[in-house]
Design an enzyme around this catalytic site. Structure first.
Site, PDB file in Angstrom:
ATOM      1  N   GLU A 179     -11.263  -2.569   1.934  1.00 30.23           N
ATOM      2  CA  GLU A 179     -11.163  -2.621   0.470  1.00 30.23           C
ATOM      3  C   GLU A 179     -10.814  -4.025  -0.023  1.00 30.23           C
ATOM      4  O   GLU A 179     -11.419  -4.513  -0.985  1.00 30.23           O
ATOM      5  CB  GLU A 179     -10.122  -1.620  -0.026  1.00 30.23           C
TER       6      GLU A 179
ATOM      7  N   GLU B 247      -5.794   3.847   8.045  1.00 30.33           N
ATOM      8  CA  GLU B 247      -5.332   3.381   6.728  1.00 30.33           C
ATOM      9  C   GLU B 247      -5.355   1.856   6.648  1.00 30.33           C
ATOM     10  O   GLU B 247      -5.754   1.286   5.624  1.00 30.33           O
ATOM     11  CB  GLU B 247      -3.930   3.913   6.445  1.00 30.33           C
TER      12      GLU B 247
ATOM     13  N   GLU C   6       0.818  -1.217   0.000  1.00 29.86           N
ATOM     14  CA  GLU C   6       0.000   0.000   0.000  1.00 29.86           C
ATOM     15  C   GLU C   6       0.851   1.268   0.000  1.00 29.86           C
ATOM     16  O   GLU C   6       1.468   1.627   1.004  1.00 29.86           O
ATOM     17  CB  GLU C   6      -0.947   0.007   1.206  1.00 29.86           C
TER      18      GLU C   6
ATOM     19  N   LYS D  26     -16.419   1.495   0.304  1.00 28.92           N
ATOM     20  CA  LYS D  26     -15.025   1.894   0.114  1.00 28.92           C
ATOM     21  C   LYS D  26     -14.857   3.394   0.299  1.00 28.92           C
ATOM     22  O   LYS D  26     -13.884   3.859   0.905  1.00 28.92           O
ATOM     23  CB  LYS D  26     -14.528   1.475  -1.267  1.00 28.92           C
ATOM     24  N   ASP D  27     -15.806   4.176  -0.231  1.00 23.55           N
ATOM     25  CA  ASP D  27     -15.744   5.630  -0.083  1.00 23.55           C
ATOM     26  C   ASP D  27     -15.845   6.037   1.388  1.00 23.55           C
ATOM     27  O   ASP D  27     -15.145   6.949   1.842  1.00 23.55           O
ATOM     28  CB  ASP D  27     -16.854   6.308  -0.885  1.00 23.55           C
TER      29      ASP D  27
END
Length: 123
Positions: free
Chosen positions: A78, A71, A30, A96-97
């Site tokens: 996700e 995060e 990530e 996800k948003d």
């Protein structure tokens, strides 16, 4: 149905092993997490330079922790949705948003904390 673990993975270190694997995976995969880590490192260097008080360090570490946790949770959400619903779906996008929005809020809170701690040092 019960889950049988090998003797080598039993015990209190079992959970730690998974946690460590998760940290390694998020750092490796990530980019946003790596950006947050680099930013955290720079903030800590600034804290050393400005000789922050114990209370200021506590504020900084909590803000950094908040962002990194948000995060990682966002990434977990996700990845879960990508696994369960690989096709585009409006509800999956919304979820996800929402989780990305949580990261944004945590980053904004951390920015405010950083300003409160470091701005007086510059003035």
């Amino acid at each position: 149905m019960s889950l049988v673990l090998s003797d080598k993975r039993k015990g209190s270190l079992f959970g730690f092993s998974h946690a460590w694997d998760g940290l390694k995976a998020v750092v490796r995969t990530e980019m946003n997490f790596r950006i947050h880590l680099i930013t955290a490192f720079l903030v800590m260097l600034a804290g050393l330079f400005f000789r922050l008080t114990a209370v200021e360090w506590i504020m900084i570490f909590f803000a950094i922790g908040l962002v990194l946790i948000a995060e990682m949770l966002n990434t977990a959400i996700e990845k879960t949705l990508d696994y369960l619903k690989p096709d585009l779906h409006p509800q999956a996008k919304l979820i996800k948003d929402l989780s990305a929005g949580a990261v944004l809020i945590s980053a904004l809170v951390a920015t405010v904390v950083g300003l409160l701690v470091f701005l007086p040092e510059f003035l």
